[in-house]
Scaffold this motif. Structure first.
Motif, PDB file in Angstrom:
ATOM      1  N   VAL A 195      19.650  13.843 -49.846  1.00  0.00           N
ATOM      2  CA  VAL A 195      19.540  13.554 -48.392  1.00  0.00           C
ATOM      3  C   VAL A 195      19.435  11.998 -48.192  1.00  0.00           C
ATOM      4  O   VAL A 195      18.444  11.540 -48.881  1.00  0.00           O
ATOM      5  CB  VAL A 195      18.409  14.395 -47.747  1.00  0.00           C
ATOM      6  CG1 VAL A 195      18.239  14.149 -46.282  1.00  0.00           C
ATOM      7  CG2 VAL A 195      18.485  15.732 -48.163  1.00  0.00           C
ATOM      8  N   LYS A 196      20.062  11.428 -47.658  1.00  0.00           N
ATOM      9  CA  LYS A 196      19.814  10.146 -46.823  1.00  0.00           C
ATOM     10  C   LYS A 196      19.307  10.285 -45.329  1.00  0.00           C
ATOM     11  O   LYS A 196      19.981  10.815 -44.664  1.00  0.00           O
ATOM     12  CB  LYS A 196      21.065   9.258 -46.854  1.00  0.00           C
ATOM     13  CG  LYS A 196      21.438   8.847 -48.287  1.00  0.00           C
ATOM     14  CD  LYS A 196      22.816   8.304 -48.462  1.00  0.00           C
ATOM     15  CE  LYS A 196      23.566   7.943 -49.849  1.00  0.00           C
ATOM     16  NZ  LYS A 196      24.644   6.850 -49.784  1.00  0.00           N
TER      17      LYS A 196
ATOM     18  N   PHE B 276      15.905  11.775 -50.394  1.00  0.00           N
ATOM     19  CA  PHE B 276      15.149  12.959 -50.953  1.00  0.00           C
ATOM     20  C   PHE B 276      16.331  13.685 -51.847  1.00  0.00           C
ATOM     21  O   PHE B 276      17.349  13.630 -51.702  1.00  0.00           O
ATOM     22  CB  PHE B 276      14.590  13.828 -49.778  1.00  0.00           C
ATOM     23  CG  PHE B 276      13.619  13.266 -48.931  1.00  0.00           C
ATOM     24  CD1 PHE B 276      12.553  13.473 -49.436  1.00  0.00           C
ATOM     25  CD2 PHE B 276      13.829  13.082 -47.652  1.00  0.00           C
ATOM     26  CE1 PHE B 276      11.228  13.306 -48.736  1.00  0.00           C
ATOM     27  CE2 PHE B 276      13.011  12.808 -46.882  1.00  0.00           C
ATOM     28  CZ  PHE B 276      11.423  12.822 -47.305  1.00  0.00           C
ATOM     29  N   PHE B 277      15.536  14.218 -52.887  1.00  0.00           N
ATOM     30  CA  PHE B 277      16.141  15.370 -53.491  1.00  0.00           C
ATOM     31  C   PHE B 277      15.644  16.435 -53.026  1.00  0.00           C
ATOM     32  O   PHE B 277      14.347  16.606 -53.532  1.00  0.00           O
ATOM     33  CB  PHE B 277      16.140  15.237 -55.018  1.00  0.00           C
ATOM     34  CG  PHE B 277      17.343  14.138 -55.496  1.00  0.00           C
ATOM     35  CD1 PHE B 277      18.785  14.516 -55.329  1.00  0.00           C
ATOM     36  CD2 PHE B 277      17.038  13.037 -56.236  1.00  0.00           C
ATOM     37  CE1 PHE B 277      19.763  13.637 -55.816  1.00  0.00           C
ATOM     38  CE2 PHE B 277      17.970  12.201 -56.803  1.00  0.00           C
ATOM     39  CZ  PHE B 277      19.176  12.559 -56.439  1.00  0.00           C
ATOM     40  N   VAL B 278      16.272  17.490 -52.608  1.00  0.00           N
ATOM     41  CA  VAL B 278      15.665  18.834 -52.251  1.00  0.00           C
ATOM     42  C   VAL B 278      16.330  20.116 -53.355  1.00  0.00           C
ATOM     43  O   VAL B 278      17.327  20.157 -53.216  1.00  0.00           O
ATOM     44  CB  VAL B 278      16.066  19.172 -50.930  1.00  0.00           C
ATOM     45  CG1 VAL B 278      15.056  20.637 -50.484  1.00  0.00           C
ATOM     46  CG2 VAL B 278      15.709  17.979 -49.762  1.00  0.00           C
TER      47      VAL B 278
ATOM     48  N   SER C 168      18.212  15.141 -36.762  1.00  0.00           N
ATOM     49  CA  SER C 168      19.050  13.981 -36.327  1.00  0.00           C
ATOM     50  C   SER C 168      18.749  12.517 -37.166  1.00  0.00           C
ATOM     51  O   SER C 168      19.680  11.831 -37.302  1.00  0.00           O
ATOM     52  CB  SER C 168      18.844  13.419 -35.029  1.00  0.00           C
ATOM     53  OG  SER C 168      17.309  13.129 -34.725  1.00  0.00           O
ATOM     54  N   GLU C 169      17.782  12.543 -37.776  1.00  0.00           N
ATOM     55  CA  GLU C 169      17.463  11.596 -38.878  1.00  0.00           C
ATOM     56  C   GLU C 169      18.132  11.629 -39.952  1.00  0.00           C
ATOM     57  O   GLU C 169      18.289  10.477 -41.020  1.00  0.00           O
ATOM     58  CB  GLU C 169      15.844  11.553 -39.115  1.00  0.00           C
ATOM     59  CG  GLU C 169      14.789  11.585 -37.957  1.00  0.00           C
ATOM     60  CD  GLU C 169      14.645  12.837 -37.594  1.00  0.00           C
ATOM     61  OE1 GLU C 169      13.662  12.890 -36.704  1.00  0.00           O
ATOM     62  OE2 GLU C 169      15.279  13.858 -37.779  1.00  0.00           O
ATOM     63  N   VAL C 170      18.851  12.813 -40.535  1.00  0.00           N
ATOM     64  CA  VAL C 170      19.524  12.731 -41.844  1.00  0.00           C
ATOM     65  C   VAL C 170      20.966  12.304 -41.353  1.00  0.00           C
ATOM     66  O   VAL C 170      21.678  12.749 -40.482  1.00  0.00           O
ATOM     67  CB  VAL C 170      19.681  14.491 -42.088  1.00  0.00           C
ATOM     68  CG1 VAL C 170      20.800  14.537 -43.100  1.00  0.00           C
ATOM     69  CG2 VAL C 170      18.169  14.904 -42.284  1.00  0.00           C
ATOM     70  N   SER C 171      21.333  11.258 -42.150  1.00  0.00           N
ATOM     71  CA  SER C 171      22.563  10.607 -42.004  1.00  0.00           C
ATOM     72  C   SER C 171      23.588  11.083 -42.984  1.00  0.00           C
ATOM     73  O   SER C 171      24.720  11.037 -42.727  1.00  0.00           O
ATOM     74  CB  SER C 171      22.578   9.091 -42.022  1.00  0.00           C
ATOM     75  OG  SER C 171      22.035   8.736 -43.443  1.00  0.00           O
ATOM     76  N   HIS C 172      23.342  11.684 -44.001  1.00  0.00           N
ATOM     77  CA  HIS C 172      24.135  11.679 -45.274  1.00  0.00           C
ATOM     78  C   HIS C 172      23.783  12.991 -46.167  1.00  0.00           C
ATOM     79  O   HIS C 172      22.526  12.853 -46.433  1.00  0.00           O
ATOM     80  CB  HIS C 172      24.785  10.773 -46.043  1.00  0.00           C
ATOM     81  CG  HIS C 172      25.660  11.020 -46.991  1.00  0.00           C
ATOM     82  ND1 HIS C 172      27.123  11.464 -46.709  1.00  0.00           N
ATOM     83  CD2 HIS C 172      25.648  11.319 -48.391  1.00  0.00           C
ATOM     84  CE1 HIS C 172      27.787  11.807 -47.698  1.00  0.00           C
ATOM     85  NE2 HIS C 172      26.700  11.556 -48.654  1.00  0.00           N
ATOM     86  N   VAL C 173      24.395  14.026 -46.494  1.00  0.00           N
ATOM     87  CA  VAL C 173      23.886  14.950 -47.337  1.00  0.00           C
ATOM     88  C   VAL C 173      24.939  15.116 -48.435  1.00  0.00           C
ATOM     89  O   VAL C 173      26.184  15.553 -48.233  1.00  0.00           O
ATOM     90  CB  VAL C 173      23.635  16.350 -46.580  1.00  0.00           C
ATOM     91  CG1 VAL C 173      23.340  17.368 -47.534  1.00  0.00           C
ATOM     92  CG2 VAL C 173      22.513  16.188 -45.648  1.00  0.00           C
ATOM     93  N   GLU C 174      24.666  15.452 -49.799  1.00  0.00           N
ATOM     94  CA  GLU C 174      25.593  15.912 -50.873  1.00  0.00           C
ATOM     95  C   GLU C 174      24.826  17.201 -51.539  1.00  0.00           C
ATOM     96  O   GLU C 174      23.536  16.805 -51.564  1.00  0.00           O
ATOM     97  CB  GLU C 174      25.980  14.925 -51.737  1.00  0.00           C
ATOM     98  CG  GLU C 174      26.683  13.876 -50.851  1.00  0.00           C
ATOM     99  CD  GLU C 174      27.341  12.820 -52.170  1.00  0.00           C
ATOM    100  OE1 GLU C 174      27.354  12.982 -53.251  1.00  0.00           O
ATOM    101  OE2 GLU C 174      27.633  11.664 -51.717  1.00  0.00           O
ATOM    102  N   THR C 175      25.411  18.029 -51.989  1.00  0.00           N
ATOM    103  CA  THR C 175      24.977  19.116 -52.512  1.00  0.00           C
ATOM    104  C   THR C 175      25.422  19.272 -53.957  1.00  0.00           C
ATOM    105  O   THR C 175      26.419  19.207 -54.162  1.00  0.00           O
ATOM    106  CB  THR C 175      25.159  20.460 -51.721  1.00  0.00           C
ATOM    107  OG1 THR C 175      24.428  20.181 -50.363  1.00  0.00           O
ATOM    108  CG2 THR C 175      24.726  21.658 -52.295  1.00  0.00           C
ATOM    109  N   ALA C 176      24.743  19.669 -55.066  1.00  0.00           N
ATOM    110  CA  ALA C 176      25.246  19.938 -56.291  1.00  0.00           C
ATOM    111  C   ALA C 176      24.574  20.967 -56.846  1.00  0.00           C
ATOM    112  O   ALA C 176      23.468  21.244 -56.802  1.00  0.00           O
ATOM    113  CB  ALA C 176      24.585  18.418 -57.329  1.00  0.00           C
ATOM    114  N   LEU C 177      25.347  21.863 -57.495  1.00  0.00           N
ATOM    115  CA  LEU C 177      24.839  22.939 -58.081  1.00  0.00           C
ATOM    116  C   LEU C 177      24.151  22.648 -59.358  1.00  0.00           C
ATOM    117  O   LEU C 177      24.474  21.824 -60.277  1.00  0.00           O
ATOM    118  CB  LEU C 177      26.146  24.127 -58.429  1.00  0.00           C
ATOM    119  CG  LEU C 177      26.615  24.345 -57.058  1.00  0.00           C
ATOM    120  CD1 LEU C 177      27.837  25.443 -57.526  1.00  0.00           C
ATOM    121  CD2 LEU C 177      25.848  25.251 -55.892  1.00  0.00           C
TER     122      LEU C 177
END
Length: 156
Positions: free
Chosen positions: A75-76, A110-112, A134-143
């Motif tokens: 999370v950015k 963050f890494f969640v 709204s504060e989250v600008s970018h998300v990537e998900t890795a299994l």
């Protein structure tokens, strides 16, 4: 001021045993480190009092509870003020899917680490709990294919 307590070899041996298996009883620990059980118990209590031993955790087979997929969500944030970071971290930690949160330096905030039932659950979680802010600008998900944890006390 937070002063670091110097640990002797016996304290380190006790910590190493408990780090490997927190279920060990005091008598077994005392025997392995060469102390009387009463002396060993006093040392363990002192390690707890000094906040060196912070607690113990239960490790659970998540698949037996329906957690068929684990993922790391990076999370950015667009807003990096302390109140925002603290609020999001506190809120996300209350969610049943969240196993742990890593507040990072660098490009990722963050890494969640989550456990979910299936890919639909993962998608809904990301949309409803992460990107909905709204504060989250970018998300990537890795299994996560596999997660292993060392049971050896780090030598720092």
């Amino acid at each position: 001021m937070n002063q670091r307590r110097l640990l002797d070899t016996t304290d380190l041996a006790i910590l190493a045993l408990l780090y490997q298996d927190a279920r060990l009883n005091n008598k077994d620990i005392a025997e392995q480190v060469g102390l009387a059980p009463s002396s060993c118990l006093e040392r363990i209590k002192k390690l707890q009092l000094d906040n060196i031993i912070l607690g113990s955790k239960l490790e659970v087979n998540l698949q037996t509870l329906g957690g068929n997929i684990q993922a790391m969500i990076s999370v950015k944030l667009s807003d990096h003020n302390r109140a925002t970071v603290d609020r999001l971290q506190k809120q996300w930690l209350t969610l049943a899917e969240v196993l742990s949160i890593y507040h990072m330096g660098g490009d990722i905030d963050f890494f969640v680490h989550v456990s979910v039932a299936d890919t639909s659950h993962l998608r809904d979680f990301v949309f409803n709990q992460i990107t909905a802010h709204s504060e989250v600008s970018h998300v990537e998900t890795a299994l996560v294919y596999e997660h292993s944890r060392s049971n050896t006390l780090p030598n720092v």
